[in-house]
Design an enzyme around this catalytic site. Sequence first.
Site, PDB file in Angstrom:
ATOM      1  N   GLY A  15      42.585  40.991  31.467  1.00 60.60           N
ATOM      2  CA  GLY A  15      43.250  42.221  31.880  1.00 60.60           C
ATOM      3  C   GLY A  15      42.702  43.499  31.268  1.00 60.60           C
ATOM      4  O   GLY A  15      43.394  44.509  31.235  1.00 60.60           O
ATOM      5  N   MET A  93      40.487  36.342  40.443  1.00 62.24           N
ATOM      6  CA  MET A  93      39.411  35.395  40.721  1.00 62.24           C
ATOM      7  C   MET A  93      39.584  34.592  42.015  1.00 62.24           C
ATOM      8  O   MET A  93      38.933  33.572  42.200  1.00 62.24           O
ATOM      9  CB  MET A  93      39.263  34.433  39.539  1.00 62.24           C
ATOM     10  N   HIS A 112      33.593  45.044  40.716  1.00 58.39           N
ATOM     11  CA  HIS A 112      32.664  43.908  40.686  1.00 58.39           C
ATOM     12  C   HIS A 112      31.502  44.221  39.742  1.00 58.39           C
ATOM     13  O   HIS A 112      30.959  45.333  39.780  1.00 58.39           O
ATOM     14  CB  HIS A 112      32.137  43.630  42.096  1.00 58.39           C
TER      15      HIS A 112
END
Length: 204
Positions: A15, A93, A112
């Site tokens: 996180g 994910m 990304h």
Amino acid sequence: MGKTKRVVFLASGRGSNFSASIEFIRKKKLKLEPLALLTDNPEAKALTLAKKFGISTKVIPYSTYLSKLDYHRDLLHGVESYDPDLIVACGYMRILKPDFVARFRNKIINVHPSLLPAFPGLDSQKQALDYGVKVAGCTVHFVSEGVDTGPIILQKAIAIRPEWTEKELSLAILKEEHKILPLAIQLFCEDKLKIKERKVEILK
């Protein structure tokens, strides 16, 4: 500036991008309400961070589902219950299914760790090192039905040092992710992103 935007975050792990985003939102006093953090992983460290920030959490544990279609259905219903203006995937994910993307068209952004369209999918940093590229980086983009194929909002490039390991490259890229993801959230919040076909125009 328009109304206060309602935002849901998706995360699967530590996180750090979630934390960087919330800290930025609060520091800048953006017209943005973080509604909840949803995760597929009951052990995600992001849950502890959300609790620290006083943000609601919802766990939809992927590993407990016999039918993955049921998981994605529950994820969609879980996000729909918050009626968000924006969904931020930060270290989430799972690949979002086409019906989810269609339901929230141009309202989902993802960070990304590569300069897309190079090295989509998993292990992007390793892909970059194995390929021998001299420059790597990160991308924030709108999510489409493909894997890391949506319109690009922001990118940050970094030069790869010859001695770097995959871990060192990953950490260098992560520092830049912590900068461009919150900025992309701000631009969305301020209605400064305009999609033209597959390009994103940043309005002044």
